[in-house]
Design an enzyme around this catalytic site. Structure first.
Site, PDB file in Angstrom:
ATOM      1  N   TYR A 161     -24.322 -88.114  34.570  1.00 39.53           N
ATOM      2  CA  TYR A 161     -25.387 -88.511  35.493  1.00 39.53           C
ATOM      3  C   TYR A 161     -24.956 -88.303  36.946  1.00 39.53           C
ATOM      4  O   TYR A 161     -25.530 -88.910  37.852  1.00 39.53           O
ATOM      5  CB  TYR A 161     -25.753 -89.984  35.294  1.00 39.53           C
ATOM      6  CG  TYR A 161     -26.613 -90.288  34.085  1.00 39.53           C
ATOM      7  CD1 TYR A 161     -26.174 -90.010  32.800  1.00 39.53           C
ATOM      8  CD2 TYR A 161     -27.863 -90.885  34.225  1.00 39.53           C
ATOM      9  CE1 TYR A 161     -26.950 -90.320  31.683  1.00 39.53           C
ATOM     10  CE2 TYR A 161     -28.648 -91.192  33.121  1.00 39.53           C
ATOM     11  CZ  TYR A 161     -28.184 -90.914  31.862  1.00 39.53           C
ATOM     12  OH  TYR A 161     -28.952 -91.226  30.769  1.00 39.53           O
TER      13      TYR A 161
ATOM     14  N   LYS B  32     -15.796 -87.536  23.410  1.00 43.26           N
ATOM     15  CA  LYS B  32     -16.013 -86.344  22.583  1.00 43.26           C
ATOM     16  C   LYS B  32     -14.933 -85.361  23.023  1.00 43.26           C
ATOM     17  O   LYS B  32     -15.212 -84.235  23.433  1.00 43.26           O
ATOM     18  CB  LYS B  32     -17.442 -85.817  22.810  1.00 43.26           C
ATOM     19  CG  LYS B  32     -17.855 -84.676  21.921  1.00 43.26           C
ATOM     20  CD  LYS B  32     -18.018 -85.051  20.466  1.00 43.26           C
ATOM     21  CE  LYS B  32     -18.214 -83.785  19.620  1.00 43.26           C
ATOM     22  NZ  LYS B  32     -18.262 -84.073  18.181  1.00 43.26           N
TER      23      LYS B  32
ATOM     24  N   ASP C 292     -20.002 -88.865  17.863  1.00 41.18           N
ATOM     25  CA  ASP C 292     -20.821 -88.604  16.668  1.00 41.18           C
ATOM     26  C   ASP C 292     -20.410 -89.515  15.515  1.00 41.18           C
ATOM     27  O   ASP C 292     -21.237 -90.129  14.844  1.00 41.18           O
ATOM     28  CB  ASP C 292     -20.778 -87.116  16.271  1.00 41.18           C
ATOM     29  CG  ASP C 292     -19.373 -86.537  16.244  1.00 41.18           C
ATOM     30  OD1 ASP C 292     -18.419 -87.203  16.720  1.00 41.18           O
ATOM     31  OD2 ASP C 292     -19.209 -85.408  15.736  1.00 41.18           O
TER      32      ASP C 292
ATOM     33  N   ASP D 241     -25.491 -94.319  26.924  1.00 38.13           N
ATOM     34  CA  ASP D 241     -26.952 -94.393  26.991  1.00 38.13           C
ATOM     35  C   ASP D 241     -27.515 -94.248  25.583  1.00 38.13           C
ATOM     36  O   ASP D 241     -28.354 -95.043  25.137  1.00 38.13           O
ATOM     37  CB  ASP D 241     -27.473 -93.274  27.900  1.00 38.13           C
ATOM     38  CG  ASP D 241     -28.987 -93.165  27.856  1.00 38.13           C
ATOM     39  OD1 ASP D 241     -29.653 -94.213  27.911  1.00 38.13           O
ATOM     40  OD2 ASP D 241     -29.505 -92.029  27.755  1.00 38.13           O
TER      41      ASP D 241
ATOM     42  N   ASP E 251     -29.146 -97.345  22.797  1.00 40.60           N
ATOM     43  CA  ASP E 251     -30.451 -97.342  22.130  1.00 40.60           C
ATOM     44  C   ASP E 251     -30.281 -97.579  20.633  1.00 40.60           C
ATOM     45  O   ASP E 251     -31.024 -98.339  20.010  1.00 40.60           O
ATOM     46  CB  ASP E 251     -31.183 -96.004  22.352  1.00 40.60           C
ATOM     47  CG  ASP E 251     -32.172 -96.072  23.510  1.00 40.60           C
ATOM     48  OD1 ASP E 251     -31.930 -96.854  24.447  1.00 40.60           O
ATOM     49  OD2 ASP E 251     -33.184 -95.343  23.460  1.00 40.60           O
TER      50      ASP E 251
HETATM   51  C1  IPM Z   1     -31.400 -96.494  30.153  1.00 37.88           C
HETATM   52  C2  IPM Z   1     -32.515 -95.517  30.240  1.00 37.88           C
HETATM   53  C3  IPM Z   1     -32.388 -94.632  31.447  1.00 37.88           C
HETATM   54  C4  IPM Z   1     -31.086 -93.881  31.412  1.00 37.88           C
HETATM   55  C5  IPM Z   1     -33.587 -93.697  31.558  1.00 37.88           C
HETATM   56  C6  IPM Z   1     -34.835 -94.475  31.866  1.00 37.88           C
HETATM   57  C7  IPM Z   1     -33.386 -92.582  32.488  1.00 37.88           C
HETATM   58  O1  IPM Z   1     -32.590 -94.773  29.093  1.00 37.88           O
HETATM   59  O2  IPM Z   1     -31.246 -97.320  31.050  1.00 37.88           O
HETATM   60  O3  IPM Z   1     -30.664 -96.466  29.170  1.00 37.88           O
HETATM   61  O4  IPM Z   1     -30.938 -92.877  30.734  1.00 37.88           O
HETATM   62  O5  IPM Z   1     -30.157 -94.316  32.062  1.00 37.88           O
HETATM   63 MG    MG Z   2     -31.232 -95.330  27.639  1.00 40.81          MG
END
Ligand code: IPM
Ligand code: MG
Length: 355
Positions: free
Chosen positions: A138, A189, A222, A246, A250
């Site tokens: 990022y 990785k 992975d 990230d 999720d």
């Molecule tokens: C998170 C989100 C963000 C990220 C998006 C909204 C860009 O997915 O906070 O995990 O990737 O950082």
């Molecule tokens: Mg995210």
């Protein structure tokens, strides 16, 4: 009376719905606690402002935020504004501008919530994912040339600095040390990404020598998805790069029952700048305005904010009320399989705060 200055940035979509709910809960909590007060200033930054003025926040937005003790953020993103514009124009501009380099994402299966994993009880999953929040994938380095031509080229360069990796590694080892199991998994990785992530592995080994109380291991990202799914009990604290974490966070949120529950802290552990707290979920335009957004991710984030501000008793009280409300399926919003509204869940948490 302790005063804390809070900047609220509700943002887009369901952001205002869940932030309003959290501010209501926080106001009741502060009144009942009696020891602290929150002075909240709300900022109408987000996609509406972008459509009106061409910018999600004012040019001096980050400087304005420096005057606060903490930031409570909702969500950003709109169907008619490109996602990279909203992300870089607000959330990343704040995280990187204030150098909130440690993104902390706890995951637990809260009482009353069903994990999609078979035969998994609430104790099986108690993780904290530490996401490097300032560089990596990022970093924003790269560019595009020869637009629209057959030989068009785009680069997206991940940046790993010794300073950046070492500070997140120290933070993760210290966090792991403070947790009962004192166990850290370093995710990379480094088989495929043989420069930056080999540096990451080397720094992990260096920092580990300074924190011998923590037992640690390494996983490729992975293989980590398999371990999270099949052997969740074997994991405690996790540290990973910006993009890897990230994705893993999720997965973690889904395995714990709903992305509507998961919280995030974007911390400046040096406390030179305010830290920012937000639910992990996005603006969710499909359910915006329906009054059914799950406010729990924001409530949990608000509890993390109170902890960071030193209001640990209030933070624990808020989490106990959240857990009490979740234990009753009648309070579950649709993301949890229920039919309750944001209002109903908020009322249940307020009722659970006690006198
Ligand atoms: C998170 C989100 C963000 C990220 C998006 C909204 C860009 O997915 O906070 O995990 O990737 O950082
Ligand atoms: Mg995210």
């Amino acid at each position: 009376m302790r005063h804390h200055r809070i900047a609220a940035i509700p943002g887009d979509g369901i952001g205002p719905e869940v932030v309003t709910a959290a501010l209501e809960v926080l106001a009741v909590l502060a009144a009942r606690d009696g020891g602290f007060r929150l002075d909240v200033t709300s900022f109408g930054w987000g996609s509406d402002r972008y459509r009106r003025t061409g910018a999600l926040m004012p040019a001096d937005g980050v400087a304005q935020l420096r005057g606060f003790d903490a930031i409570l953020f909702g969500a950003v993103g709109a169907p008619d504004v490109p996602d990279h514009v909203t992300l870089w124009g607000l959330r990343l501009a704040i995280c990187q501008g204030l150098d909130q380099f440690a993104n902390v994402r706890p995951t637990r299966i809260l009482p009353g919530v069903q994990s999609p994993l078979r035969g998994i009880g609430p104790d099986a999953l108690d993780w904290v994912i530490v996401r490097e929040n300032s560089e990596g994938e990022y970093a924003g380095q790269g560019g595009r040339s020869h637009r629209g031509q057959p030989h068009e080229i785009a680069t997206e360069t991940a940046i790993f600095t010794r300073t950046g990796v070492e500070r997140i590694m120290r933070f993760a080892f210290e966090l792991a040390r403070a947790r009962p199991r004192r166990r850290l998994t370093v995710v990379t990785k480094s088989n495929a990404q043989r420069h930056g992530l080999v540096l990451w592995d080397e720094i992990a080994a260096e920092v580990a020598r300074d924190v011998p109380e923590v037992s640690w291991d390494k996983m490729l990202v992975d293989a980590m998805t398999v371990r999270m799914t099949l052997h969740p009990q074997s994991i405690d604290t996790v540290v990973a790069t910006n993009l890897h974490a990230d994705i893993l966070s999720d997965l973690a949120a889904a395995l714990a029952g709903s992305i509507g529950i998961a919280p995030t802290a974007n911390l400046d552990p040096t406390r030179r700048a305010p830290s920012m707290f937000e639910p992990i979920h996005g603006s969710a335009f499909d359910i915006t305005g329906k009054g059914i957004a799950n406010p729990v991710g924001t409530f949990w984030s608000a509890a993390m904010m109170l902890d960071h501000l030193g209001e640990t008793a209030a933070a624990a009280r808020l989490m106990a009320a959240v857990e009490g409300a979740l234990a009753d399926p009648a309070c579950h919003t649709p993301d949890l399989g229920g039919t309750a509204t944001t209002r109903a869940m908020t009322d249940a948490v307020i009722a659970g705060l006690g006198r």
